[in-house]
Design an enzyme around this catalytic site. Sequence first.
Site, PDB file in Angstrom:
ATOM      1  N   ARG A 105      54.292  28.960  34.662  1.00 26.21           N
ATOM      2  CA  ARG A 105      54.421  30.057  35.618  1.00 26.21           C
ATOM      3  C   ARG A 105      54.078  29.289  37.209  1.00 26.21           C
ATOM      4  O   ARG A 105      54.504  29.517  38.301  1.00 26.21           O
ATOM      5  CB  ARG A 105      53.528  31.393  35.789  1.00 26.21           C
ATOM      6  CG  ARG A 105      53.840  32.413  36.953  1.00 26.21           C
ATOM      7  CD  ARG A 105      53.314  33.807  36.519  1.00 26.21           C
ATOM      8  NE  ARG A 105      53.519  34.447  37.679  1.00 26.21           N
ATOM      9  CZ  ARG A 105      53.437  35.744  37.997  1.00 26.21           C
ATOM     10  NH1 ARG A 105      53.345  36.586  36.924  1.00 26.21           N
ATOM     11  NH2 ARG A 105      53.835  36.453  39.211  1.00 26.21           N
TER      12      ARG A 105
ATOM     13  N   ARG B 274      42.224  53.341  36.660  1.00 34.49           N
ATOM     14  CA  ARG B 274      42.511  52.247  35.784  1.00 34.49           C
ATOM     15  C   ARG B 274      44.115  51.958  35.602  1.00 34.49           C
ATOM     16  O   ARG B 274      44.327  51.399  34.470  1.00 34.49           O
ATOM     17  CB  ARG B 274      41.932  52.371  34.381  1.00 34.49           C
ATOM     18  CG  ARG B 274      40.376  52.865  34.570  1.00 34.49           C
ATOM     19  CD  ARG B 274      39.605  52.475  33.367  1.00 34.49           C
ATOM     20  NE  ARG B 274      38.202  52.699  33.438  1.00 34.49           N
ATOM     21  CZ  ARG B 274      37.620  53.859  33.349  1.00 34.49           C
ATOM     22  NH1 ARG B 274      38.295  54.944  33.025  1.00 34.49           N
ATOM     23  NH2 ARG B 274      36.465  53.903  33.674  1.00 34.49           N
TER      24      ARG B 274
ATOM     25  N   GLU C 147      50.145  32.997  34.094  1.00 28.77           N
ATOM     26  CA  GLU C 147      49.854  31.640  34.778  1.00 28.77           C
ATOM     27  C   GLU C 147      49.058  30.781  33.938  1.00 28.77           C
ATOM     28  O   GLU C 147      48.014  30.065  34.586  1.00 28.77           O
ATOM     29  CB  GLU C 147      49.640  31.690  36.401  1.00 28.77           C
ATOM     30  CG  GLU C 147      50.201  30.242  36.800  1.00 28.77           C
ATOM     31  CD  GLU C 147      50.116  30.462  38.415  1.00 28.77           C
ATOM     32  OE1 GLU C 147      50.495  31.476  39.028  1.00 28.77           O
ATOM     33  OE2 GLU C 147      49.251  29.718  39.203  1.00 28.77           O
TER      34      GLU C 147
ATOM     35  N   LYS D 265      62.792  33.960  38.051  1.00 28.02           N
ATOM     36  CA  LYS D 265      61.682  34.411  38.143  1.00 28.02           C
ATOM     37  C   LYS D 265      61.256  34.927  36.841  1.00 28.02           C
ATOM     38  O   LYS D 265      60.091  35.017  36.191  1.00 28.02           O
ATOM     39  CB  LYS D 265      61.334  34.949  39.305  1.00 28.02           C
ATOM     40  CG  LYS D 265      59.584  35.409  39.314  1.00 28.02           C
ATOM     41  CD  LYS D 265      58.934  35.770  40.735  1.00 28.02           C
ATOM     42  CE  LYS D 265      57.564  35.884  40.449  1.00 28.02           C
ATOM     43  NZ  LYS D 265      56.996  35.851  41.738  1.00 28.02           N
TER      44      LYS D 265
ATOM     45  N   HIS E   8      53.823  24.763  47.261  1.00 29.17           N
ATOM     46  CA  HIS E   8      52.646  25.890  47.634  1.00 29.17           C
ATOM     47  C   HIS E   8      51.289  25.084  47.997  1.00 29.17           C
ATOM     48  O   HIS E   8      50.529  25.517  48.801  1.00 29.17           O
ATOM     49  CB  HIS E   8      52.560  27.030  46.817  1.00 29.17           C
ATOM     50  CG  HIS E   8      53.521  27.886  46.983  1.00 29.17           C
ATOM     51  ND1 HIS E   8      54.860  27.617  46.819  1.00 29.17           N
ATOM     52  CD2 HIS E   8      53.419  29.346  47.262  1.00 29.17           C
ATOM     53  CE1 HIS E   8      55.653  28.827  46.867  1.00 29.17           C
ATOM     54  NE2 HIS E   8      54.973  29.793  47.239  1.00 29.17           N
TER      55      HIS E   8
ATOM     56  N   ASN F 178      54.937  27.499  42.057  1.00 24.54           N
ATOM     57  CA  ASN F 178      54.071  27.341  43.038  1.00 24.54           C
ATOM     58  C   ASN F 178      54.695  25.910  43.967  1.00 24.54           C
ATOM     59  O   ASN F 178      53.980  25.284  44.724  1.00 24.54           O
ATOM     60  CB  ASN F 178      52.757  27.077  42.708  1.00 24.54           C
ATOM     61  CG  ASN F 178      51.946  28.550  42.567  1.00 24.54           C
ATOM     62  OD1 ASN F 178      52.340  29.481  43.068  1.00 24.54           O
ATOM     63  ND2 ASN F 178      51.111  28.260  41.362  1.00 24.54           N
TER      64      ASN F 178
ATOM     65  N   GLU G 267      62.108  30.542  49.846  1.00 22.98           N
ATOM     66  CA  GLU G 267      61.721  30.910  48.658  1.00 22.98           C
ATOM     67  C   GLU G 267      62.908  30.822  47.693  1.00 22.98           C
ATOM     68  O   GLU G 267      62.796  30.748  46.388  1.00 22.98           O
ATOM     69  CB  GLU G 267      61.023  32.304  48.472  1.00 22.98           C
ATOM     70  CG  GLU G 267      59.842  32.233  49.092  1.00 22.98           C
ATOM     71  CD  GLU G 267      58.545  31.794  48.124  1.00 22.98           C
ATOM     72  OE1 GLU G 267      58.715  31.248  47.059  1.00 22.98           O
ATOM     73  OE2 GLU G 267      57.473  31.854  48.730  1.00 22.98           O
TER      74      GLU G 267
ATOM     75  N   LYS H  35      51.961  40.051  40.367  1.00 20.76           N
ATOM     76  CA  LYS H  35      50.789  39.679  40.875  1.00 20.76           C
ATOM     77  C   LYS H  35      50.387  40.453  42.137  1.00 20.76           C
ATOM     78  O   LYS H  35      51.362  40.632  43.000  1.00 20.76           O
ATOM     79  CB  LYS H  35      51.042  38.341  41.722  1.00 20.76           C
ATOM     80  CG  LYS H  35      50.873  37.015  40.358  1.00 20.76           C
ATOM     81  CD  LYS H  35      50.711  35.688  41.344  1.00 20.76           C
ATOM     82  CE  LYS H  35      50.605  34.498  40.203  1.00 20.76           C
ATOM     83  NZ  LYS H  35      50.764  33.017  40.776  1.00 20.76           N
TER      84      LYS H  35
ATOM     85  N   HIS I 176      49.823  25.967  51.340  1.00 20.22           N
ATOM     86  CA  HIS I 176      48.653  26.683  51.544  1.00 20.22           C
ATOM     87  C   HIS I 176      47.937  26.043  52.617  1.00 20.22           C
ATOM     88  O   HIS I 176      47.189  26.550  53.449  1.00 20.22           O
ATOM     89  CB  HIS I 176      48.123  27.004  50.354  1.00 20.22           C
ATOM     90  CG  HIS I 176      48.696  28.137  49.532  1.00 20.22           C
ATOM     91  ND1 HIS I 176      48.590  28.486  48.074  1.00 20.22           N
ATOM     92  CD2 HIS I 176      49.710  28.996  49.956  1.00 20.22           C
ATOM     93  CE1 HIS I 176      49.377  29.334  47.758  1.00 20.22           C
ATOM     94  NE2 HIS I 176      50.046  29.790  48.799  1.00 20.22           N
TER      95      HIS I 176
END
Length: 381
Positions: free
Chosen positions: A251, A131, A247, A237, A258, A255, A195, A153, A262
Amino acid sequence: MSDTPRISNIRHIVPVELAGRSYDIVIGRGVLSEAGERIRTVCPGGRAAIVTDSHVAKHHLPQLEAMLASAGIASKALVLPPGEKTKSFAALESVCDAVIAARLERGDAVIAFGGGVIGDLTGFAAAIVRRGMRFIQIPTTLLSQVDSSVGGKTAINTHHGKNLIGAFHQPVLVLADTALLDTLPEREFRAGYAEVIKYGLLGDKDFFDWLESGAWRRVFAGGPEREEAVRISCASKAVIVARDETEQGDRALLNLGHTFGHALEAAVGYDGTRLVHGEAIAIGMRLAFDFSQEQGLCSGQDALRVRRHFETVGLPVSLAQVPGGTGTAETLLDAIRQDKKVARGALTFILVRGIGESFIAKDVDARIVREFLERQLVRDI
Ligand code: GLY
């Protein structure tokens, strides 16, 4: 790549401030040689599991193992195949098994030593074994040093798409050794640089001006500007992550480019030989600027500057530059609709009012996006 000394004693420390879980990002040439002592400070147990890929292992694993041993940390390494396919359930099982077999306890360290794939996978294993285990990121690509290693993330992919299973699990330390980037293939370095530019475009015009005015050459060549660019990116960041760790709001600005990007990655079937992530988001950011311009939000001059800078550094900017093509506007729009940033059917995009002025646009009309993409497909050269 450069005549800069491989090792220098300049260290930038960027704190990520999160109540009770703050940590440092240590940036500099040769930071790997301090890994043992730095890890010992945050992980008082005497054991570590290192997860890496065969490329990184070949070049750098013996050095990391020696540094850990010299600080009295016994380590075991798991070497996985490089590439996106490694972000799988099967690999996750191997990492969890390796951590448990190494008899790691809570004070010990699970170390991700590689790029975004290794970082995301290992971080997810560290989040779920017992955990939650102490997790260290030692990112070895530009992309992972400025983005994926920071902010907690973690994820694996499924056949439904990328990063669909994961958790937020912050590292206790990030060590970004910029000398490791000297051995990166140029295409990968350039894609990571997309980036870096992103931080200028989304909220720091001075940073973009500085990169554009020629600093980018020294970032590529391995001068001290590289450490500075990594520092500024991580600091940007860190501020956003401290404000909105999971997010719920700001946040999402990270993106920028993105949503379009994507969709392009999906259009090539995530085939990294045709399009790598940084290239997809370079095209995506250029599209976000042009779309914002068409909507009367951003000046044509800013949109053109962005396009020119990408072209100068050799990043792709247009749909026509995607080898094998991208399919129709409707196919791209379908992929955009599948994107997890779509809320209750409305399209959410990160748009811009200019360089350094991004914002979250909810309820973007899909019809306008489709028409925009149709025009891009026709006239884009
Ligand atoms: N790569 C985007 C984020 O960390 O939120």
